[in-house]
Design an enzyme around this catalytic site. Structure first.
Site, PDB file in Angstrom:
ATOM      1  N   LYS A  59     -33.024  30.785  21.626  1.00 21.15           N
ATOM      2  CA  LYS A  59     -32.467  30.531  20.280  1.00 21.15           C
ATOM      3  C   LYS A  59     -31.440  31.606  19.968  1.00 21.15           C
ATOM      4  O   LYS A  59     -31.764  32.796  19.942  1.00 21.15           O
ATOM      5  CB  LYS A  59     -33.556  30.554  19.218  1.00 21.15           C
ATOM      6  CG  LYS A  59     -32.984  30.219  17.828  1.00 21.15           C
ATOM      7  CD  LYS A  59     -34.040  30.214  16.760  1.00 21.15           C
ATOM      8  CE  LYS A  59     -34.252  31.559  16.122  1.00 21.15           C
ATOM      9  NZ  LYS A  59     -33.057  32.081  15.408  1.00 21.15           N
ATOM     10  N   GLU A  85     -41.364  42.593  20.728  1.00 21.77           N
ATOM     11  CA  GLU A  85     -40.527  43.812  20.713  1.00 21.77           C
ATOM     12  C   GLU A  85     -40.052  43.960  19.277  1.00 21.77           C
ATOM     13  O   GLU A  85     -39.187  43.201  18.820  1.00 21.77           O
ATOM     14  CB  GLU A  85     -39.304  43.633  21.630  1.00 21.77           C
ATOM     15  CG  GLU A  85     -39.621  43.477  23.094  1.00 21.77           C
ATOM     16  CD  GLU A  85     -39.906  44.799  23.790  1.00 21.77           C
ATOM     17  OE1 GLU A  85     -39.591  45.858  23.207  1.00 21.77           O
ATOM     18  OE2 GLU A  85     -40.437  44.768  24.901  1.00 21.77           O
ATOM     19  N   CYS A 100     -33.137  49.059  16.944  1.00 22.63           N
ATOM     20  CA  CYS A 100     -34.588  49.188  16.824  1.00 22.63           C
ATOM     21  C   CYS A 100     -35.077  50.572  17.229  1.00 22.63           C
ATOM     22  O   CYS A 100     -36.014  51.105  16.642  1.00 22.63           O
ATOM     23  CB  CYS A 100     -35.260  48.126  17.679  1.00 22.63           C
ATOM     24  SG  CYS A 100     -34.697  48.154  19.387  1.00 22.63           S
ATOM     25  N   GLU A 104     -38.809  51.345   8.278  1.00 28.19           N
ATOM     26  CA  GLU A 104     -37.528  51.154   8.968  1.00 28.19           C
ATOM     27  C   GLU A 104     -36.462  50.775   7.939  1.00 28.19           C
ATOM     28  O   GLU A 104     -36.639  49.809   7.184  1.00 28.19           O
ATOM     29  CB  GLU A 104     -37.685  50.028   9.994  1.00 28.19           C
ATOM     30  CG  GLU A 104     -36.458  49.783  10.839  1.00 28.19           C
ATOM     31  CD  GLU A 104     -36.661  48.623  11.835  1.00 28.19           C
ATOM     32  OE1 GLU A 104     -37.140  47.547  11.430  1.00 28.19           O
ATOM     33  OE2 GLU A 104     -36.327  48.809  13.011  1.00 28.19           O
TER      34      GLU A 104
HETATM   35  P1  NAD Z   1     -36.085  38.837  12.012  1.00 24.22           P
HETATM   36  O1  NAD Z   1     -37.505  39.043  12.326  1.00 24.22           O
HETATM   37  O2  NAD Z   1     -35.694  38.479  10.637  1.00 24.22           O
HETATM   38  O3  NAD Z   1     -35.473  37.675  12.934  1.00 24.22           O
HETATM   39  C1  NAD Z   1     -35.555  37.712  14.338  1.00 24.22           C
HETATM   40  C2  NAD Z   1     -35.426  36.305  14.880  1.00 24.22           C
HETATM   41  O4  NAD Z   1     -36.551  35.549  14.474  1.00 24.22           O
HETATM   42  C3  NAD Z   1     -34.201  35.548  14.380  1.00 24.22           C
HETATM   43  O5  NAD Z   1     -33.667  34.811  15.454  1.00 24.22           O
HETATM   44  C4  NAD Z   1     -34.779  34.615  13.323  1.00 24.22           C
HETATM   45  O6  NAD Z   1     -34.030  33.426  13.156  1.00 24.22           O
HETATM   46  C5  NAD Z   1     -36.138  34.308  13.914  1.00 24.22           C
HETATM   47  N1  NAD Z   1     -37.159  33.889  12.942  1.00 24.22           N
HETATM   48  C6  NAD Z   1     -37.210  34.168  11.614  1.00 24.22           C
HETATM   49  N2  NAD Z   1     -38.340  33.630  11.080  1.00 24.22           N
HETATM   50  C7  NAD Z   1     -39.005  33.027  12.104  1.00 24.22           C
HETATM   51  C8  NAD Z   1     -40.234  32.313  12.192  1.00 24.22           C
HETATM   52  N3  NAD Z   1     -41.010  32.123  11.117  1.00 24.22           N
HETATM   53  N4  NAD Z   1     -40.621  31.838  13.390  1.00 24.22           N
HETATM   54  C9  NAD Z   1     -39.856  32.051  14.486  1.00 24.22           C
HETATM   55  N5  NAD Z   1     -38.668  32.695  14.469  1.00 24.22           N
HETATM   56  C10 NAD Z   1     -38.243  33.186  13.292  1.00 24.22           C
HETATM   57  O7  NAD Z   1     -35.344  40.155  12.495  1.00 24.22           O
HETATM   58  P2  NAD Z   1     -33.803  40.519  12.353  1.00 24.22           P
HETATM   59  O8  NAD Z   1     -33.510  40.927  10.965  1.00 24.22           O
HETATM   60  O9  NAD Z   1     -32.971  39.447  12.978  1.00 24.22           O
HETATM   61  O10 NAD Z   1     -33.724  41.792  13.333  1.00 24.22           O
HETATM   62  C11 NAD Z   1     -33.978  43.080  12.951  1.00 24.22           C
HETATM   63  C12 NAD Z   1     -35.352  43.523  13.423  1.00 24.22           C
HETATM   64  O11 NAD Z   1     -35.469  43.362  14.825  1.00 24.22           O
HETATM   65  C13 NAD Z   1     -35.565  45.007  13.168  1.00 24.22           C
HETATM   66  O12 NAD Z   1     -36.867  45.225  12.722  1.00 24.22           O
HETATM   67  C14 NAD Z   1     -35.352  45.623  14.559  1.00 24.22           C
HETATM   68  O13 NAD Z   1     -35.964  46.878  14.715  1.00 24.22           O
HETATM   69  C15 NAD Z   1     -35.945  44.572  15.429  1.00 24.22           C
HETATM   70  N6  NAD Z   1     -35.432  44.690  16.811  1.00 24.22           N
HETATM   71  C16 NAD Z   1     -36.306  45.077  17.797  1.00 24.22           C
HETATM   72  C17 NAD Z   1     -35.827  45.240  19.119  1.00 24.22           C
HETATM   73  C18 NAD Z   1     -36.737  45.703  20.228  1.00 24.22           C
HETATM   74  O14 NAD Z   1     -36.375  45.534  21.395  1.00 24.22           O
HETATM   75  N7  NAD Z   1     -37.898  46.294  19.950  1.00 24.22           N
HETATM   76  C19 NAD Z   1     -34.483  44.986  19.403  1.00 24.22           C
HETATM   77  C20 NAD Z   1     -33.638  44.611  18.364  1.00 24.22           C
HETATM   78  C21 NAD Z   1     -34.137  44.458  17.072  1.00 24.22           C
END
Ligand code: NAD
Length: 490
Positions: free
Chosen positions: A183, A257, A291, A391
């Site tokens: 996705k 992650e 992250c 965060e």
């Molecule tokens: P988010 O959790 O809002 O969204 C992440 C993904 O999940 C998006 O593609 C979104 O469309 C999808 N999503 C949202 N609701 C969902 C649901 N109910 N079911 C399934 N999928 C759903 O996060 P974000 O704002 O896009 O990203 C920022 C976060 O990601 C921060 O907390 C950051 O630290 C973390 N992050 C972690 C890593 C890692 O490798 N540990 C890497 C990058 C970002």
């Protein structure tokens, strides 16, 4: 004046790739993508719907038996080819990475090089997937362990570095013999659309990697889909909780992650210049939207004020501006709502005793049209406050002094997160002693990001997730284990 707006004539034209079909849009809602540096819409996309996920899962399922059966050397060669294609197309990928999230143009070539490296690294594993034999107890028997793919992996990634995150999953998943439904996040969709073009150019069989572009509803339907065998989720803890709740209904495995609040521990015996430069990267790198950025600086009290001084001087040399300009070091944050969240946290941090040394107000002038927040340093932050514990995902550093090694370790481990930890010291024994006590998946001594290569395991402890991407651990994440016992007696 104003910042350059992306050239949308160069944007990829298809939003979904399902089996052989390249679809310019999905069957879901329309989405107007906004470029964070100008706050203006780039292009509208028709997003995917759960019906599109259904087709993508079917395409992956149909392709998987042949992909699994393909000899490892053939899988390896295709992955090597993809690595070369990614490298050859880096110049086209770079502006898309900037256009989708406001990431600085300087970082683009590195992102393509990193993606290529992952396919080379895991391509190298594809022809080395071996089992092992076990000497069992009891009667004469031949016992062996085989590593098998799951089937279809659903890959859900965040808007910050979608290419980085997606390839971290797709490379090991493919090497292990899985197919993929990926996705692309609607907030930052362009690089993964381009990536799919490159997958096709490399000659992967249709259905091995499928793309749907969409938001939460599309991600949720992937989690709920019985044809998707495992979910690898990279994103926030809040979303992870929803995913785990849904996945529990199907007993579906989920790799996580998640976010971090990584500590940077600076001892008085460290190289201060290096520790300040690296400490600052926690705010500057991706405008603090990484992250694993070190955003909580713990500094030994005897060097506390000189260190703060150094941070401020260095921050003054960081050019914040147009992400398309070659000399820009820091760009915008992703959205107006992110700006408001960041600012709210800074204000609340200041109210409970944080001393705002730098920044603290949204940027004006040319920056006002986009979502720009300055490098912000809050000193004297105490451990029990929101700004120390949560965060921010913006260019904000929370700084706290400490008096002893024991206190530094307690502070560093004193949040729910456990993604990264950075230790600055020139004392070798202390470096290992402290590193060995950090409750974090990645510990770097005198470093700030260099360890992020495909050959090392990356992931979190505590609320930063579980499972690992990278290294042999990353391959195992996408393999199931079968043990076979053969009776040799009759
Ligand atoms: P988010 O959790 O809002 O969204 C992440 C993904 O999940 C998006 O593609 C979104 O469309 C999808 N999503 C949202 N609701 C969902 C649901 N109910 N079911 C399934 N999928 C759903 O996060 P974000 O704002 O896009 O990203 C920022 C976060 O990601 C921060 O907390 C950051 O630290 C973390 N992050 C972690 C890593 C890692 O490798 N540990 C890497 C990058 C970002």
């Amino acid at each position: 004046m104003g910042f350059q707006h992306p050239d949308i004539s160069k944007f990829p034209q298809y939003a979904n790739v399902i089996g052989e079909d390249k679809e310019t849009g999905g069957s879901g809602e329309a989405w107007a993508h906004v470029y964070p540096a100008t706050g203006k819409v780039t292009r509208e996309i028709k997003l995917a719907s759960p019906a599109d996920v259904d087709r993508a899962a079917a395409a992956a399922k149909a392709a998987q038996p042949a992909w699994r059966a393909l000899p490892g050397d053939k899988r390896r060669d295709l992955m090597f080819k993809l690595a070369s294609v990614i490298e050859a197309n880096a110049a086209e990928m770079t502006p898309l990475l900037t256009a989708e999230s406001g990431a600085i143009i300087l970082s683009g070539p590195h992102m393509s090089a990193d993606a290529a490296q992952k396919f080379r690294y895991y391509g190298g594993w594809a022809d080395k997937i071996e089992g092992r034999t076990v000497k069992t107890w009891g009667g004469p028997a031949h016992d062996y362990v085989a590593y098998e793919p799951y089937g279809t992996i659903g890959v859900i990634v965040p808007w910050n570095g979608p290419l980085f995150a997606a390839t971290m999953v797709i490379a090991p998943a493919l090497a292990a013999g899985n197919c993929v439904v990926l996705k692309a996040p609607e907030i930052a969709p362009w690089s993964l659309m381009k990536f799919m073009e490159l997958v096709q150019q490399a000659g992967f069989p249709p259905g091995v990697v499928n793309l749907v572009t969409g938001g939460a509803d599309v991600g949720a339907s992937m989690v709920d889909h019985p044809g998707i065998d495992k979910i690898e989720f990279i994103g926030s803890g809040a979303t992870a909780k929803k995913i785990l709740a849904s996945a529990s209904q199907l007993l579906k495995p989920v790799g996580l992650e998640l976010g971090g609040k990584s500590a940077v521990v600076v001892f008085a015996d460290a190289n201060l210049q290096s520790a300040a430069k690296r400490g600052l990267t926690g705010a500057v790198s991706a405008a603090g939207q990484g992250c694993v950025n070190g955003t909580r600086l713990l500094v030994e009290r005897t060097i506390y004020e000189p260190y703060l001084e150094m941070l401020q001087v260095m921050a003054g040399h960081i050019k914040i501006g147009d992400p398309f300009a070659a000399d820009t070091i820091m760009g915008p944050v992703i959205s107006e709502s992110a700006l408001n969240r960041i600012h709210g946290m800074v204000e609340r941090g200041a109210k409970v005793g944080g001393r705002v040394l730098l920044g603290g107000e949204r940027l004006g002038g040319d920056h006002a049209q986009g979502y720009y927040y300055p490098i912000t340093i809050l000193a004297d932050v105490t451990q029990d406050t929101e700004i120390a514990q949560t965060e921010v995902f913006g260019p904000v550093l929370a700084v706290t002094p400490f008096d002893s090694e024991e206190e530094a370790i307690l502070l560093a481990n004193g949040t729910d997160y456990g993604l990264g930890a950075y230790v600055h010291t020139n004392n070798v024994a202390r470096a290992h002693r402290v590193a060995g006590q950090m409750m974090a998946g990645q510990v770097q001594v005198n470093g700030s990001g260099e360890a992020m290569t495909p050959c090392v395991p990356f992931g979190g402890m505590k609320h930063s997730g579980h499972g690992r991407l990278g290294g042999i651990e990353g391959l195992r994440e996408f393999q199931q284990v079968r043990n076979v016992w053969v009776n040799l007696q009759d």
